[in-house]
Enzyme design. Sequence first.
Site, PDB file in Angstrom:
ATOM      1  N   ALA A 141      -1.456  -3.105   3.914  1.00 43.04           N
ATOM      2  CA  ALA A 141      -0.200  -3.603   3.353  1.00 43.04           C
ATOM      3  C   ALA A 141      -0.473  -4.132   1.960  1.00 43.04           C
ATOM      4  O   ALA A 141      -1.380  -4.951   1.771  1.00 43.04           O
ATOM      5  CB  ALA A 141       0.386  -4.710   4.228  1.00 43.04           C
ATOM      6  N   SER A 142       0.285  -3.660   0.984  1.00 43.18           N
ATOM      7  CA  SER A 142       0.071  -4.047  -0.401  1.00 43.18           C
ATOM      8  C   SER A 142       1.378  -3.886  -1.162  1.00 43.18           C
ATOM      9  O   SER A 142       2.334  -3.283  -0.658  1.00 43.18           O
ATOM     10  CB  SER A 142      -1.026  -3.186  -1.034  1.00 43.18           C
ATOM     11  OG  SER A 142      -1.360  -3.635  -2.329  1.00 43.18           O
ATOM     12  N   LEU A 143       1.407  -4.425  -2.374  1.00 49.66           N
ATOM     13  CA  LEU A 143       2.578  -4.218  -3.222  1.00 49.66           C
ATOM     14  C   LEU A 143       2.689  -2.750  -3.618  1.00 49.66           C
ATOM     15  O   LEU A 143       3.766  -2.152  -3.553  1.00 49.66           O
ATOM     16  CB  LEU A 143       2.479  -5.110  -4.465  1.00 49.66           C
ATOM     17  CG  LEU A 143       3.532  -4.927  -5.557  1.00 49.66           C
ATOM     18  CD1 LEU A 143       4.933  -5.180  -5.024  1.00 49.66           C
ATOM     19  CD2 LEU A 143       3.231  -5.841  -6.754  1.00 49.66           C
ATOM     20  N   TYR A 144       1.562  -2.161  -4.021  1.00 51.64           N
ATOM     21  CA  TYR A 144       1.565  -0.762  -4.455  1.00 51.64           C
ATOM     22  C   TYR A 144       0.156  -0.196  -4.413  1.00 51.64           C
ATOM     23  O   TYR A 144      -0.829  -0.925  -4.261  1.00 51.64           O
ATOM     24  CB  TYR A 144       2.129  -0.634  -5.868  1.00 51.64           C
ATOM     25  CG  TYR A 144       1.242  -1.220  -6.959  1.00 51.64           C
ATOM     26  CD1 TYR A 144       0.490  -0.399  -7.793  1.00 51.64           C
ATOM     27  CD2 TYR A 144       1.160  -2.600  -7.158  1.00 51.64           C
ATOM     28  CE1 TYR A 144      -0.315  -0.928  -8.787  1.00 51.64           C
ATOM     29  CE2 TYR A 144       0.359  -3.141  -8.146  1.00 51.64           C
ATOM     30  CZ  TYR A 144      -0.377  -2.304  -8.951  1.00 51.64           C
ATOM     31  OH  TYR A 144      -1.189  -2.838  -9.933  1.00 51.64           O
ATOM     32  N   LEU A 145       0.067   1.111  -4.544  1.00 55.95           N
ATOM     33  CA  LEU A 145      -1.193   1.830  -4.704  1.00 55.95           C
ATOM     34  C   LEU A 145      -1.183   2.456  -6.088  1.00 55.95           C
ATOM     35  O   LEU A 145      -0.246   3.175  -6.439  1.00 55.95           O
ATOM     36  CB  LEU A 145      -1.331   2.920  -3.635  1.00 55.95           C
ATOM     37  CG  LEU A 145      -2.492   3.909  -3.793  1.00 55.95           C
ATOM     38  CD1 LEU A 145      -3.823   3.210  -3.525  1.00 55.95           C
ATOM     39  CD2 LEU A 145      -2.326   5.099  -2.840  1.00 55.95           C
ATOM     40  N   GLY A 146      -2.227   2.185  -6.875  1.00 59.85           N
ATOM     41  CA  GLY A 146      -2.292   2.733  -8.223  1.00 59.85           C
ATOM     42  C   GLY A 146      -2.541   4.228  -8.229  1.00 59.85           C
ATOM     43  O   GLY A 146      -2.691   4.861  -7.179  1.00 59.85           O
TER      44      GLY A 146
ATOM     45  N   GLY B 175      -4.928   5.850 -10.466  1.00 57.25           N
ATOM     46  CA  GLY B 175      -6.143   6.204 -11.194  1.00 57.25           C
ATOM     47  C   GLY B 175      -7.226   6.797 -10.309  1.00 57.25           C
ATOM     48  O   GLY B 175      -7.042   6.989  -9.104  1.00 57.25           O
TER      49      GLY B 175
ATOM     50  N   HIS C  25       5.200  -8.138  -0.722  1.00 60.74           N
ATOM     51  CA  HIS C  25       4.080  -8.693  -1.472  1.00 60.74           C
ATOM     52  C   HIS C  25       2.870  -9.024  -0.594  1.00 60.74           C
ATOM     53  O   HIS C  25       1.875  -9.557  -1.068  1.00 60.74           O
ATOM     54  CB  HIS C  25       4.551  -9.960  -2.208  1.00 60.74           C
ATOM     55  CG  HIS C  25       3.725 -10.344  -3.378  1.00 60.74           C
ATOM     56  ND1 HIS C  25       2.990 -11.510  -3.419  1.00 60.74           N
ATOM     57  CD2 HIS C  25       3.502  -9.726  -4.568  1.00 60.74           C
ATOM     58  CE1 HIS C  25       2.364 -11.600  -4.586  1.00 60.74           C
ATOM     59  NE2 HIS C  25       2.648 -10.535  -5.291  1.00 60.74           N
TER      60      HIS C  25
ATOM     61  N   LYS D  24      -0.571  -8.722   1.360  1.00 63.55           N
ATOM     62  CA  LYS D  24      -1.825  -8.001   1.094  1.00 63.55           C
ATOM     63  C   LYS D  24      -2.752  -8.180   2.307  1.00 63.55           C
ATOM     64  O   LYS D  24      -3.430  -9.201   2.437  1.00 63.55           O
ATOM     65  CB  LYS D  24      -2.524  -8.530  -0.161  1.00 63.55           C
ATOM     66  CG  LYS D  24      -1.603  -8.939  -1.319  1.00 63.55           C
ATOM     67  CD  LYS D  24      -0.851  -7.801  -1.934  1.00 63.55           C
ATOM     68  CE  LYS D  24       0.183  -8.307  -2.927  1.00 63.55           C
ATOM     69  NZ  LYS D  24      -0.340  -9.058  -4.052  1.00 63.55           N
TER      70      LYS D  24
ATOM     71  N   ASP E  42      -9.925  -1.163  12.333  1.00 61.87           N
ATOM     72  CA  ASP E  42     -10.255  -1.445  13.729  1.00 61.87           C
ATOM     73  C   ASP E  42     -10.013  -2.930  14.010  1.00 61.87           C
ATOM     74  O   ASP E  42      -8.880  -3.380  13.932  1.00 61.87           O
ATOM     75  CB  ASP E  42     -11.676  -1.009  14.063  1.00 61.87           C
ATOM     76  CG  ASP E  42     -11.820   0.521  14.063  1.00 61.87           C
ATOM     77  OD1 ASP E  42     -10.777   1.205  14.164  1.00 61.87           O
ATOM     78  OD2 ASP E  42     -12.952   1.024  13.964  1.00 61.87           O
TER      79      ASP E  42
END
EC number: 2.7.8.5
Length: 556
Positions: free
Chosen positions: A124-129, A131, A220, A222, A227
């Site tokens: 779970a995160s705000l976004y995945l970059g 690059g 928001h 993180k 596992d």
Amino acid sequence: MAAAAAAAAGPVFWRRLLGLLPGRPGLAALLGRLSDRLGRNRDRRRRRSPWLLLAPLLSPAAPQVPSPPCCLCPEGVHRFQWIRNLVPEFGVSSSHVRVLSSPGEFFELMKGQIKVAKKRVVMASLYLGVGPLEQELVDCLESTLEKSLQAQFPSDLKVSILLDFTRGSRGRKNSRTMLLPLLQRFPEQVRVSLFHTPNLRGLLRLLIPERFNETIGLQHIKVYLFDNNVILSGANLSDSYFTNRQDRYVFLQDCAEIADFFTELVDAVGDVSLQLQGDNTVQMVDGMVHPYKGDRAAYCKAANKRVMDVIHSARTRQQMLHAQTFHSDSLLTQEEAAAAGDRRPAPDTWIYPLIQMKPFEIQIDEIVTETLLTEAEQGARVYLTTGYFNLTQAYMDLVLGTWVKYQILLASPEVNGFFGAKGVAGAIPAAYVHIERQFYSEVCSLGQQERVQLQEYWRRGWTFHAKGLWLYLAGSSLPCLTLIGSPNFGYRSVHRDLEAQIAIVTESRALQQQLHQEQEQLYLRSGVVSSATFEQPSRQVKLWVKMVTPLIKNFF
């Protein structure tokens, strides 16, 4: 005199009442609005009353929910056990908790954990970059999924990723396009959920352009889970967070109950989010109200129930597990348990998940944080850090109105994530300087410079995103409690975004030393703020920034 103090303590009083009103969302919402209104009214004053120092005397004590009989159990009693009246309590051995210190260590650990995952990967995160480092992470996921298909026995490996819809959809190449290959190749094993705030709807959604629409509210949280191992952090899945953006990270190893809880939490938020499809379209889970097309009240009510069911069921499970462990008639002796193969050491550390989702009327993190700041004893020390210094009115009142010593670490303008940004965003560091200067002026006007100290983090070529706090009890040289996760202690964290962090309470001297070292390493790269700080040419804030800051401070 009493009236002035009561006015200062008012918002804290109303907010703390919310924790005593389970199952009363209507009344809780009313008190919340009263609290916000009181806060806004006091924002208009140029200077708060010195009688603010009496605020802690008028604030109610920690939530007085009757404790279950097991509060006297042999695993130890600590002064923060009242938190388990609100959320599940997970007792673990401190040997299962490791504090990480650098972005590189965080990145390498995540890749290593993905490669050996057998059952689940939950992120779970705000976004995945977009690059090469982010692609490396996606490649690790693809490789692990491929191995699961080629295994001799069918694998039940599942990958669940929760991101924010607006941030994850920004630009032609974005989080969604990065993850589409996984969805297309492993449709039965991969789930990508995109949370869309219910507050961005109608004309507002049509008129606010990309990037600016993210100010209305975000996913928001993180949490990175492999596992039965969990990483809690404030870091996003982006290259700078893997290289030169300082954050905080804690690794919980072999903690099945905690991993189950956060899996269920991410699943719950995922169920009320838009589901990414293999053709880059999105759709809702069958039977779920749409976040911006459907009725807002109905959507928020359904989301509240879905999330609170996770919290309540986990809390019930932990209470039952505790009863079986310490109160069962068939309780095994330590020798019998060892002979049976159960060699887990007795817990000396307790983990409490704190959830904040104000759009869904879930305010657990806010209640616990305010209570911790209120109940801290005279002589205690609190080290509080945030990448974006914009404390809520209630938190500012508690910092300025107690006897606790505070050292607040924040980003200098040069290490602010918005430094050098194009357009209006480039003025955000100056806005934070303005807010910092106003707060410092209030500290000085109350004669609290010795008790409340501001420090600015600076490191060449780096940015600063660390957040949380460490609590040192009176007379102790080591912290017994820390908060770590996604909240920034600001208006957005409390009112707009979905947030999660954990409170770690420990009696282990070894873990306390880890936390102390983490705090020291961050603060060593800082300088103390004084009146001379704001006389530097780089700290001069333009008039238009000062004028708009009060209007926009609740959006960043």
